[in-house]
Design a protein around this motif. Structure first.
Motif, PDB file in Angstrom:
ATOM      1  N   HIS A   1       0.807  -1.216   0.000  1.00  6.73           N
ATOM      2  CA  HIS A   1       0.000   0.000   0.000  1.00  6.73           C
ATOM      3  C   HIS A   1       0.848   1.279   0.000  1.00  6.73           C
ATOM      4  CE1 HIS A   1      -3.711  -2.175   0.646  1.00  6.73           C
ATOM      5  NE2 HIS A   1      -3.232  -2.755   1.735  1.00  6.73           N
ATOM      6  N   LEU A   2       2.138   1.154   0.275  1.00  6.35           N
ATOM      7  CA  LEU A   2       2.949   2.348   0.510  1.00  6.35           C
ATOM      8  C   LEU A   2       3.115   3.243  -0.720  1.00  6.35           C
ATOM      9  CD1 LEU A   2       5.663   1.004   2.965  1.00  6.35           C
ATOM     10  CD2 LEU A   2       3.475   2.110   3.436  1.00  6.35           C
ATOM     11  N   PRO A   3       3.307   2.718  -1.922  1.00 12.70           N
ATOM     12  CA  PRO A   3       3.387   3.627  -3.077  1.00 12.70           C
ATOM     13  C   PRO A   3       2.121   4.459  -3.269  1.00 12.70           C
ATOM     14  CG  PRO A   3       4.285   1.484  -3.642  1.00 12.70           C
ATOM     15  CD  PRO A   3       3.623   1.319  -2.310  1.00 12.70           C
ATOM     16  N   GLY A   4       0.965   3.838  -3.101  1.00 16.53           N
ATOM     17  CA  GLY A   4      -0.285   4.587  -3.239  1.00 16.53           C
ATOM     18  C   GLY A   4      -0.456   5.614  -2.148  1.00 16.53           C
ATOM     19  N   LEU A   5      -0.028   5.268  -0.943  1.00 11.43           N
ATOM     20  CA  LEU A   5      -0.111   6.213   0.162  1.00 11.43           C
ATOM     21  C   LEU A   5       0.783   7.419  -0.093  1.00 11.43           C
ATOM     22  CD1 LEU A   5      -1.006   7.101   2.937  1.00 11.43           C
ATOM     23  CD2 LEU A   5       0.627   5.507   3.943  1.00 11.43           C
ATOM     24  N   ALA A   6       1.982   7.179  -0.578  1.00  9.16           N
ATOM     25  CA  ALA A   6       2.886   8.291  -0.892  1.00  9.16           C
ATOM     26  C   ALA A   6       2.307   9.174  -1.994  1.00  9.16           C
ATOM     27  CB  ALA A   6       4.254   7.754  -1.297  1.00  9.16           C
ATOM     28  N   ALA A   7       1.669   8.560  -2.977  1.00 13.65           N
ATOM     29  CA  ALA A   7       1.134   9.315  -4.105  1.00 13.65           C
ATOM     30  C   ALA A   7       0.006  10.253  -3.695  1.00 13.65           C
ATOM     31  CB  ALA A   7       0.646   8.354  -5.186  1.00 13.65           C
ATOM     32  N   LYS A   8      -0.765   9.872  -2.666  1.00 15.80           N
ATOM     33  CA  LYS A   8      -1.877  10.733  -2.253  1.00 15.80           C
ATOM     34  C   LYS A   8      -1.511  11.618  -1.058  1.00 15.80           C
ATOM     35  CE  LYS A   8      -4.215   7.266   0.685  1.00 15.80           C
ATOM     36  NZ  LYS A   8      -5.480   6.519   0.900  1.00 15.80           N
ATOM     37  N   SER A   9      -0.232  11.672  -0.709  1.00 15.64           N
ATOM     38  CA  SER A   9       0.223  12.485   0.411  1.00 15.64           C
ATOM     39  C   SER A   9       0.892  13.758  -0.096  1.00 15.64           C
ATOM     40  CB  SER A   9       1.221  11.698   1.264  1.00 15.64           C
ATOM     41  OG  SER A   9       0.621  10.565   1.838  1.00 15.64           O
TER      42      SER A   9
END
Length: 367
Positions: free
Chosen positions: A160-168
Motif C-alpha cells: 500500500h505504501l506507493p499509493g499512500l505516498a502518491a496521495k500524500s
C-alpha cells in the motif's frame, strides 16, 4: 461547499487550527469535536463518539476533513451509509510513529506504543487525500513506515505504501500571525530570552534551561519570558529553573489571552530552541513573526522556516554551538532580528493559506 471537520482532541494548536480554518475559509466549515484530554483514549474512543455526532446532522457534507487523532477507518465504518461517496481528507498535525515517547510513559514498558502508530497508518489508507503540515513531517512518516510494518508477522501492508505516498502532500499549518505584529519591546535592559512552547519533554526544556544556567554562571546578562501550556505535570526542571533564574524573570506561565501572548512575544528578543520534536513548530513561527531572533536546531521542520541564504546564520548543530551563538548575541547587549525573517514566515498566515486549503479541497470533490 460544506466541510465537516472532525477533531477528537479539540485543544491547543489543534483547536486553533480548526477554528482558524473555519473563520477564514470561503466554505461552510462545521466543527465536530471532543475535549482535548486523554489523547490515547481519543485515538480509540473518539471514532464512535464523533460518528454519533455526525448521525445527528440533518445534512450531508461535500467533504470530510479529519485530523490524525481520529481512527478514521473505524469512524468511516460506522457512518458508511450516511457519507457514502463523500471525499475524505486527513490532516496530520503529528504522528505517533515518529513522535518521541516520554520514558516515563507506562505504554513504553508494556510495548503498546505500536497501536497508536498503526491507527495513523490505517487512517491514512482510508483517506482519499493525506495532508502533512510540513515537508519534514511527510518525509519522516513515509520513510518510517516500511521498517515499522516489517515488525509485524504477516500481511504487513507494504504494497500500500506507493499509493499512500502518491496521495500524500503538504498543506502548511495555518496561523493567525497578523495579530502578533507590533512594537511592545521593554525599556532598555539586557536582551529578553523566550520560551513559548508546551511544558513537555519533547520540547527539550532540560537543554534549554541548562543553556540558561550556563549563561547565568558566566555572568551574561539576560531577562526571561517563559510561556506555554502545561497539560499535565510539568517536567521538574521548570520548578528548578523558576527558582534559580528568579532574578531574570519578566513573566512565567501561560498567557490567558491572545492579546497578552502577542504582547509578551513582542517584548522578547531572542529565541533559542531546543525541541527534540516539532512536526511544524507553530510557536517558533509565531515568535519569529513577532520579531524574535531565532537560534534553531538544524533538524526537524525548522530549516523550512528560513530561506536557504539564512540557514547558516540561524541554525546550529551542537549544544556548544547553541551556547556560543547565544553568548555572542548577549555580549552585544542588544538583539535585533532582520525583517526578512518575519516576512518569510508570513506565508503561513491564514489570510494566505485559507485560500490554498479551499482550492485544494474543491479539487477533491471534482470528478
Amino acid at each position: 461547499m460544506k466541510i465537516f471537520l472532525f477533531e477528537p482532541f479539540f485543544s491547543g494548536s489543534h483547536r486553533q487550527w480548526a477554528e482558524g480554518y473555519q473563520a477564514h475559509s470561503a466554505h461552510e466549515v462545521t466543527l465536530m469535536t471532543l475535549p482535548g484530554r486523554h489523547w490515547k483514549w481519543r485515538m480509540f474512543g473518539g471514532a464512535p463518539a464523533l460518528a454519533e455526532q455526525l448521525r445527528k446532522q440533518d445534512e450531508r457534507p461535500d467533504l470530510i476533513l479529519a485530523t490524525d487523532m481520529l481512527d478514521l477507518a473505524g469512524f468511516l465504518g460506522q457512518v458508511r451509509h450516511q457519507v457514502h461517496g463523500v471525499p475524505v481528507a486527513l490532516y496530520f498535525h503529528e504522528n505517533q510513529l515518529t513522535y518521541p515517547w516520554s520514558p516515563t510513559d507506562e505504554d513504553v514498558k508494556e510495548q503498546r506504543d505500536r497501536h497508536y502508530a498503526y491507527l495513523n497508518f490505517t487512517s491514512a489508507l482510508a483517506a482519499d487525500a493525506v495532508f502533512f503540515n510540513s515537508n519534514y513531517h511527510r518525509k519522516a512518516f513515509l520513510e518510517a513506515l516500511p521498517g515499522f510494518l516489517r515488525a509485524f508477522p504477516d500481511t504487513r501492508g507494504l504494497s500500500h505504501l506507493p499509493g499512500l505516498a502518491a496521495k500524500s502532500e503538504v498543506l502548511h499549518l495555518g496561523l493567525p500571525l497578523r495579530a502578533l505584529k507590533g512594537d511592545a519591546r521593554p525599556v532598555a535592559g539586557p536582551p529578553v530570552i523566550l520560551w513559548n512552547h508546551r511544558w513537555e519533554y519533547d520540547k527539550g526544556p532540560l537543554d534549554f534551561f541548562q543553556l540558561l544556567f550556563r549563561l547565568q554562571t558566566e555572568g551574561l546578562p539576560f531577562r526571561l519570558i517563559v510561556l506555554g501550556e502545561n497539560y499535565r505535570g510539568a517536567p521538574p526542571i521548570f520548578a528548578e529553573a523558576k527558582a534559580r533564574l528568579s532574578a531574570h524573570i519578566l513573566h512565567w506561565g501561560y498567557a490567558e489571552s491572545r492579546q497578552d501572548y502577542a504582547r509578551l512575544l513582542q517584548q522578547a528578543d531572542l529565541l533559542p530552541v531546543t525541541s527534540r520534536q516539532d512536526f511544524f513548530g507553530g510557536s517558533v513561527v509565531e515568535a519569529i513573526h513577532a520579531g524574535c531572533y531565532p537560534i534553531l536546531p538544524d533538524r526537524l521542520a525548522f530549516p523550512e522556516h528560513l530561506t536557504a541564504a539564512d540557514r547558516q546564520q540561524y541554525l546550529y548543530t551542537t549544544a556548544e554551538e547553541l551556547y556560543q551563538k547565544t553568548k555572542t548575541l548577549l555580549e552585544k547587549g542588544s538583539v535585533s532580528a532582520p525583517s526578512q525573517l518575519s516576512d518569510f514566515v508570513a506565508r503561513y498566515d491564514w489570510s494566505i493559506l485559507a485560500g490554498a486549503y479551499d482550492k485544494r479541497f474543491v479539487q477533491l470533490i471534482q470528478p
